[in-house]
Design a protein around this motif. Sequence first.
Motif, short mmCIF file in Angstrom:
data_model
loop_
_atom_site.label_atom_id
_atom_site.label_comp_id
_atom_site.label_asym_id
_atom_site.label_seq_id
_atom_site.Cartn_x
_atom_site.Cartn_y
_atom_site.Cartn_z
N LEU B 121 37.60 43.07 36.70
CA LEU B 121 38.42 44.15 37.23
C LEU B 121 39.91 43.81 37.14
N LEU B 122 40.24 42.56 37.45
CA LEU B 122 41.64 42.13 37.40
C LEU B 122 41.68 40.75 36.77
N ARG B 123 42.79 40.46 36.13
CA ARG B 123 42.89 39.18 35.45
C ARG B 123 44.19 38.47 35.82
N GLN B 124 44.06 37.19 36.11
CA GLN B 124 45.24 36.38 36.40
C GLN B 124 46.11 36.29 35.15
N LYS B 125 47.45 36.45 35.36
CA LYS B 125 48.36 36.43 34.21
C LYS B 125 49.61 35.65 34.55
N THR B 126 50.24 35.08 33.54
CA THR B 126 51.54 34.45 33.73
C THR B 126 52.56 35.20 32.88
N GLY B 127 53.84 35.03 33.19
CA GLY B 127 54.89 35.70 32.44
C GLY B 127 55.56 36.73 33.29
N PRO B 128 56.34 37.61 32.66
CA PRO B 128 57.10 38.60 33.45
C PRO B 128 56.20 39.53 34.28
#
Lengths: 190, 292
Positions: B121-128
Motif C-alpha cells: 500500500l505504501l513504500r518507504q522512500k528517500t529523496g525529496p
Amino acid sequence: MNSMNPMNTLLFGSLLALLFVGFAPDAGAQQFMTREGNVHFFSSTPIEDIEADNRQMSGLLNASTGDFAFQVQMRAFHFEKALMEEHFNESYVESETYPKATFQGSIASWENIPNDGQRHDVVAEGEFDIHGVTQPQRIEGTVQWMDGGWKLQANFEVTLADHKIVIPAVVKDNISPVIAIDVEAQLLPR
Amino acid sequence: MKRLTWWLAGLVWIGSGALHAQGLLDELNAVIEEPTLPVRATFKDTRIVNVQSNETPAEGVLHFVIAHRFGTLSSGAYDLWGLDNAQMRMAFDYGITDGLAVGVARNTYQKTYEANVKARLLRQKTGPEAFPLSVTWYSVAMANGTRLTSEESPYPFTRRLSYVHQAVVARKMSERWSLALVPSFVHRNFVQESGEAHDLALLGVGGRCKLAPRFSVNGEYHHFLTQSFGDAFSPSLSLGVDIETGGHVFQLHITNARGMFERSFLAEPAGSWANGDLYFGFNLSRVFTVKS
C-alpha cells in the motif's frame, strides 16, 4: 614584526587576490551539463550475461579546459531481474553506504577539438570512484558537437577487485571480474 | 610575513591545478537534486521468520518456498531432536505487479490449503519526496483438508475455513536494522465448544539485524490482544537467521509454533519457550523469473 616592505605588500595582496580567483569557478568558462546521461554495464561469463542501465547520470563539462565531472546514483541502476538489482545494491556495491559513483577528469588536447559536427576520438584521464575506492582511469571515447551541445560517448573496463567489490565463491562463475561500461551523454549549455 | 607569502603562493599553485576537476564535481553535486528512490530489501525474504515481511515478489517472479518444521527439540536423541517428525509447507507466490502478489500453499498440518493475496500500500522512500514507512497488506484464507468424518458431514464446507488479515508496517531503520509492526486479525469459522472465541486480535513485532551482506539475524513476537483460543497456546516467539546465496534464501529458525500458516502460528503455538518445547525449522526460497 618588521615594517612591511611595499614590494612584499604588493606580492602578498596580489597572491591573496589570486587565491580567491583560483578557487572560484571560472566565470568566463562555458559549461555544458546533462542530468539524463546513460550508463550501461555488461558482465559476460559463459554461464550468464548480466547487464544494467541507468538513465540518470549527471555531468558537467568545462568547454574551455576540457575538464569534466560525472556522477551516477547507484540505486538507479535497472536490471532485467529484480533479484539482481537487489543483490547489486545490497551485496556488491553497497549503495546505502556508497550511494554514488563519480568520474572526474580531463579530456586530453581538448583545445584541438573543433566543433565541426564531426565525431572525434579522444582520450580522457581521471579518477573513477565507485564503492568508496578511487582509482586512476583512462577512458577512450568520442566527442561530437551536435544540436548545440557536446555529445560524449565512451567505454571502459573496470576490474571489480580494484574497487574492493567482492564476488563470493558461489557466484564466481556468474559474474565477470571485469565489467564493461558504456557511457553516453548529450551535454547542453548551462 | 615572507613565510606567509610563500605559503599563499603554494596554495594558489595547488588551487589552480588539482582542484579544478574536484570543483566541477562539487558544482555538479550542488545543482543535482537527489532523486526520490524506493527503499529496497527491508527484509531479505517475504517472511521475517513465520510472519510476512513487507516484501513482495517482483513483477513476473514466481517465488517458491519449501518450509519444514521438525518435532520438539526436547524429544531427545532418539528422534534426533525432532528431525524424525517433519512437517512441511510448499508455497507458490507470484508477483502480478511489483506491489501485488497472489499465492497458494499446502501444509502437512491438518492438510491445510491456503490462498493468499499480498499488496503493497505504501513504500518507504528517500529523496525529496521521502516517506518513512512501508505498509503491506496480507490476507489469507485457510481450509482444513482432512477427510470428513461421519459426524462432520452435515456441516457446510465453510466450517473448515479460517482467515487472517494483517498489515505489515515496516521501516528499514538503517542498513543494519529493519523493524516491523504487524497487527493481525484471526477468524475461525468453527470452534470445538460453544463459547470459545472465533476471533483473535494480535500485535506482532519483528525485526532483523543484518550482520553481513548475506547474513542476518531475525526475530518476531506476537502478543495476544484478546482472549486466546485456549490455555494450551502461548504467544508466538521465533528467532532465526537468513542466509542468502545467489537465487536462494535459507531461513533457519527456532520457534514455539509448529504450524506454518497464519492461523496456526499466530493463534495456536503449542510449544513453550519456558519448557523447551521448541521446534527447529527452515524456509528455503527460490525465485524464478517467469516473465521479464
